[in-house]
Write an enzyme that holds these catalytic residues in place. Sequence first.
Site, PDB file in Angstrom:
ATOM      1  N   GLU A  42      10.551   6.926  -7.013  1.00 55.72           N
ATOM      2  CA  GLU A  42      11.960   7.252  -6.867  1.00 55.72           C
ATOM      3  C   GLU A  42      12.853   6.038  -7.110  1.00 55.72           C
ATOM      4  OE1 GLU A  42       8.998   9.116  -5.277  1.00 55.72           O
ATOM      5  OE2 GLU A  42       9.855   7.843  -3.736  1.00 55.72           O
ATOM      6  N   CYS A  74       7.004   6.627  -4.127  1.00 54.98           N
ATOM      7  CA  CYS A  74       6.126   6.848  -5.278  1.00 54.98           C
ATOM      8  C   CYS A  74       6.783   6.345  -6.560  1.00 54.98           C
ATOM      9  CB  CYS A  74       5.800   8.331  -5.394  1.00 54.98           C
ATOM     10  SG  CYS A  74       4.800   8.974  -4.043  1.00 54.98           S
TER      11      CYS A  74
END
Length: 790
Positions: free
Chosen positions: A436, A434
Site C-alpha cells: 500500500e 504489503c
Amino acid sequence: MMGTMNSRIEKLRNESFNAEPCISIERALLETAFYKENYGRYSIPVMRALTFKHLCEKKTIYIGNKELIVGERGPFPKAVPTFPELTCHSVEDLKTLNDRKMTHFSISEDDIHTYEQDVIPYWHGKSMRDRVFKQIPKEWQNAYEAGLFTEFMEQRAPGHTTLDGIIYEKGMLDFKRDIHQTLDALDYLNDPEATEKAEELKAMDIACDAAIIFAERHADLADTMMASENDPERKSELKQIARVCRRVPAHAPQDFWEAIQMYWFVHLGTITELNGWDAMSPGHLDQHLYPFYVRGLNKKVLDREKAKELISCFWIKVNNHPAPPKVGVTAKESGTYNDFTNINLGGLTREGDDGVNDVSYIILEVIDELHLLQPQSNVQISEKTPDRFLQQASRVISKGFGYPSIFNADAVVMEQTRVGKNIQDAREGGCSGCVETGAFGKEAYILTGYLNVPKLLELALFNGLDPISGKVVGVKTGDPMTFETLDDLYEAFDRQLHHIVDMKIRVNNYIERMFAVNSPAPFLSVVIRDCISNGKDYYNGGPRYNTNYIQCCGIGTITDSISAINKHVFEDKTITMDALLYALRKNFAGQEVLRLRLLNKTPFFGNDDDRADAIMQRVYESLFNTIDGKPNTKGGSYHLNMLSTTCHIYFGKMLGATPNGRFSEKPISDGTSPSHGADRHGPTAVIKSLSKMDQIKSGGTLLNQRFLPSALAKNEDIVKLSHLVRTYFKLKGHHIQFNVVGTDTLKKAQAAPDDYTDLLVRVAGYSDYFIDLDEFHQEEIIARTENKAL
C-alpha cells in the site's frame, strides 16, 4: 559482503525464533478495570488517553538478558495482548487459539477463566465489533457472509500507518509545547469544533506524558538490574540503557542508539494504545538513521559493527511481536503471526536524490543473517538507484527468504501525485503493510477490506444468486441464457460491481465515523503531521492526507473466466451458456473434457496475449471507475489496491467452479498475478501482460514470481534478475517479489515439517514460515508456476 552474527545477536535471535506465541490477558484486565471505574467521567478522547497512560504506568516491564533495545508490548517476548474494546474474544475463541495447530497461541485454563469472569461480561455489546454489527443492514451481512468482501474495521484498528522523520526531530516534550500552542490559539467564538479540538488536544498531551512514563520505568528497571549485575560489561550496558530511556522519547534523539530506541518506544506506544493489526512501520529507516550513523562515526563513538548490532537488536524486537489473533472471517482470511511492519530501504530523498546509503547495505546484511519472520523489508528502486544496491538485494532474495520485496520508487511517487499529494511528500512516502502506497508520517491510509471480484462475475452468471449459500445477495441482472455477446455479460458484471462496492462503502463510512467518535488514537495522532495543528485525531481527518483503499482480488481468475466465456460461448459457439452453467453447478463432475478445453484452449492472462490482456484492462478500468474518488468521511477519498494478502484462499473457498476451469473452493489468483499455471511463456511474458495495466492509477499492485534456486545460483543470474526488475519498472510496474524454492523442497517440508522449521516463503505481501501455513496456503504456493530460468 555479508557477515555473520555476533554471539549476542545469535543468542537473542534464537530466543526470539524459539519463543512460543501466547495470549497475555494483562492489557485486557488493566483496561477493563480502568473503564469500570472511569468510563463516563471524561470525554472519549481523554478517556482513551488516560487508559493509555494507565497501561504505561501499570503494565509489566521487561528487559531481557543481553538486550540493547528494550520494551515489549506484552509482559515478555511473544506474549500478545488482546484488545477487547475492538473485539472481545469469547471463551471458545481463546480455546480455539490454544488448541489449533496452525498459528497457535497458548493460554492457560486459569487465564481463560479469568477472562470469562472479568473481561467478557463488561465488553459484551460494547466492543467496536459488537456495536458495528448491531447497526449493519442485513443485505450487507448477507454479502459479507457470502464472501463478496471483507471488512477490516469490524474488529481491528484502521491502518496502515508509517512514520516520517518527525520523531528524530522532536521529543514528547516538544510535541507538548506544540499542543499547548494550538490549545491557546483555539477560537471558541468562530470555530464550532473548538470544544472537540480542545478535548482531543488534551488527550494528545496526556498521551505524551504516558510515553515518557513508559520509558522512565524502563530506565528505573535498568538501574535496579545494574545494581545487582556482576558482569562489568553488562553493568555498563544497563547504565547506557537507563541513560537512553531517560533521553527518549522525552527529547529528540542525539545518537544512533537513541534514534533506534526512540522509534521503538513510539512503535510500542501506537500498538499498545489501540492496535489490533495496524502494520505500524518506521518508513525509510535507513534514511532516518543515516545522519546519526555519520555523526557517530565522525565522533568515533560508533563503528559499523556496533551500528549493525543495534539494528539487529531492533530487528529481533519486531520479531517478538506476533499479530494479535482475530476472530470470525478475518481469522479465516489471514492466518499469520506477521504483524506487517515493513522497512523501506533506498528509494528517493525528499529532495529527489538517491536515498541509498551505507545504512541501507547494513540492513540488507541484517536481513540476510537473521532470517526472521519479522519485520518485513522492501527495497525501493528508482532510476537513480545504483545497480550495486539492486544486485545486493537480489542476492538476499536468491537465498529463498522471500525478503526483500521490490518496489518501483518512481511509480510510487507518480501514484501519490496523481491523487494530489505534493512531490516532496510523495518522495518521502513509500509502501507499508504489503504494497500500500502512502505519504509517510502525513497520511491516514486505511485499508477497508478485500473485494472478491470473481464472485461478482458469479453473481452475474446466476442473476444475483449466490449458488453456494442459495441466497440472493446481488442485484437482478437478467437471465444469462439471454446474453448473446460479451457486452451483455459485461454489463451484468458491471452492475453487480457497482451494487456491491456502493454497499461496502456505505458501511465503511459508517464504521469510519464510529472509530472517529468512539475509538480515537491520541498518541498515534501526536506523531502524524498536522493532527496537532488541526486539533483532530488520526481517525477524524487530522492528518494532511486521508485515504481509504479497497483491495481487489482475483484479476487473473476473472480475466481468464470472461475470456473463456467469450472464446467458447460467444465467439466459437462450441459451448452453450446452459452447458457451461450446468458444468459450473456440478463442479465439472463428469465434464473433464469440457474443463480441459477451457483450461487449454482459452487465451489466458499472463502470456502477453492481447486477447486476454484486453479483458484484464477492461475489468481493471471498471474497478477503477467504480471505486476511485468516492468520498470518505474525512475529506479524502477511496482508491483501489490490487492486493489479496492471503484472502484469495478464503475467497476461493466461498466461490463455486469458474469458467476458466478452476474447481470450486480452490484459490483464486493472488494480487495481480496470473491464475495458477496459466502463465505458460515465462516471467517476461507475465510482466509484459502486467505492463498493460495502468498501475499508476492504483495505490499498489502485487506480483508474485517463483524460481528454482538453480535459476539464481550464479552471479550472472543475479544480474539477469535485476534486469528483469528494471525492465518491469520501466514499464511502470509497481511491485514484484520472488519465491526462490523448488516444489520438491516444499513437498519435503510438508512431509517432515520438523526438518524445515526455518523455511521462509513469500505468501503475499509478506513472508511466513512454510510449516506455519495451513494445507490450503501450502498447496497454493506449490501451485504457483515454477520458473526454471530467467
